[in-house]
Design a protein around this motif. Structure first.
Motif, PDB file in Angstrom:
ATOM      1  N   LEU A  11       0.834  -1.196   0.000  1.00 33.97           N
ATOM      2  CA  LEU A  11       0.000   0.000   0.000  1.00 33.97           C
ATOM      3  C   LEU A  11       0.874   1.253   0.000  1.00 33.97           C
ATOM      4  O   LEU A  11       1.787   1.371   0.809  1.00 33.97           O
ATOM      5  N   GLY A  12       0.608   2.149  -0.913  1.00 36.37           N
ATOM      6  CA  GLY A  12       1.371   3.391  -1.005  1.00 36.37           C
ATOM      7  C   GLY A  12       0.646   4.558  -0.368  1.00 36.37           C
ATOM      8  O   GLY A  12      -0.350   4.387   0.344  1.00 36.37           O
ATOM      9  N   ASP A  13       1.121   5.757  -0.652  1.00 34.29           N
ATOM     10  CA  ASP A  13       0.536   6.957  -0.056  1.00 34.29           C
ATOM     11  C   ASP A  13      -0.666   7.501  -0.820  1.00 34.29           C
ATOM     12  O   ASP A  13      -1.402   8.320  -0.295  1.00 34.29           O
ATOM     13  N   SER A  14      -0.864   7.086  -2.052  1.00 36.86           N
ATOM     14  CA  SER A  14      -2.021   7.559  -2.825  1.00 36.86           C
ATOM     15  C   SER A  14      -3.295   6.966  -2.254  1.00 36.86           C
ATOM     16  O   SER A  14      -3.307   5.829  -1.775  1.00 36.86           O
ATOM     17  N   LYS A  15      -4.369   7.742  -2.323  1.00 35.91           N
ATOM     18  CA  LYS A  15      -5.619   7.314  -1.687  1.00 35.91           C
ATOM     19  C   LYS A  15      -6.347   6.219  -2.456  1.00 35.91           C
ATOM     20  O   LYS A  15      -6.827   5.266  -1.877  1.00 35.91           O
ATOM     21  N   ARG A  16      -6.479   6.353  -3.740  1.00 31.50           N
ATOM     22  CA  ARG A  16      -7.241   5.376  -4.524  1.00 31.50           C
ATOM     23  C   ARG A  16      -6.298   4.581  -5.410  1.00 31.50           C
ATOM     24  O   ARG A  16      -5.874   5.055  -6.461  1.00 31.50           O
ATOM     25  N   THR A  17      -5.988   3.383  -4.965  1.00 27.89           N
ATOM     26  CA  THR A  17      -5.063   2.528  -5.710  1.00 27.89           C
ATOM     27  C   THR A  17      -5.609   1.103  -5.746  1.00 27.89           C
ATOM     28  O   THR A  17      -6.452   0.727  -4.920  1.00 27.89           O
ATOM     29  N   PRO A  18      -5.131   0.305  -6.683  1.00 25.04           N
ATOM     30  CA  PRO A  18      -5.522  -1.112  -6.693  1.00 25.04           C
ATOM     31  C   PRO A  18      -5.102  -1.829  -5.403  1.00 25.04           C
ATOM     32  O   PRO A  18      -5.794  -2.730  -4.937  1.00 25.04           O
ATOM     33  N   GLN A  19      -4.002  -1.394  -4.806  1.00 24.02           N
ATOM     34  CA  GLN A  19      -3.545  -2.025  -3.573  1.00 24.02           C
ATOM     35  C   GLN A  19      -4.517  -1.777  -2.422  1.00 24.02           C
ATOM     36  O   GLN A  19      -4.796  -2.667  -1.626  1.00 24.02           O
ATOM     37  N   ARG A  20      -5.037  -0.549  -2.357  1.00 24.66           N
ATOM     38  CA  ARG A  20      -6.016  -0.243  -1.308  1.00 24.66           C
ATOM     39  C   ARG A  20      -7.283  -1.060  -1.517  1.00 24.66           C
ATOM     40  O   ARG A  20      -7.854  -1.620  -0.587  1.00 24.66           O
TER      41      ARG A  20
END
Length: 133
Positions: A11-20
């Motif tokens: 999970l990265g710092d961006s809010k809307r990601t495939p990981q989230r």
């Protein structure tokens, strides 16, 4: 006994990601499949940022069964946040016991010592023996 295990969300710092979305899905699936416990086998964050860790922690609050988390090398990648990440994700040394089954979380990248060394195979075996025999 059903134990749901997942790893490498990154999970990265961006809010809307495939990981989230994947982590949110995993949390929902744990309940849907009727898991008795869950384990996260490291690398919840992409590079150990506190923002990503707090987002992951918030999502994991949705897990309603016993949860064991073990930090991975990505979670411990940033020297400034590694000590906090270890405390945030560190599994209890004794693991968890669910329905008579003990689950141990012991990662090769966990930093229990002053150095950045990983556990050796000998050290891992010794820890396991101490806990189970």
């Amino acid at each position: 006994m059903r134990i749901a295990v997942f790893a490498d969300v990154h999970l990265g710092d961006s809010k809307r990601t495939p990981q989230r979305a994947a982590l949110a899905w995993a949390v929902r699936e744990i309940e849907r499949c009727g898991a008795d416990a869950a384990a996260v086998a490291g690398d919840l964050t992409a590079c150990g940022s506190m923002y990503a860790a707090m987002r992951a922690k918030k999502l994991l609050r949705g897990v309603k069964v016993p949860l064991l988390t073990v930090p991975g090398n990505s979670d411990l990648r940033t020297p400034e946040t590694a000590p906090v990440m270890e405390r945030l994700w560190l599994a209890p040394e004794e693991g968890m016991c669910v329905g008579g089954v003990r689950v141990l979380g012991l990662g090769g990248s966990m930093r229990y010592r002053e150095s950045e060394c990983m556990f050796t195979e000998r050290e891992m075996k010794a820890r396991i023996r101490r806990l189970y025999w």
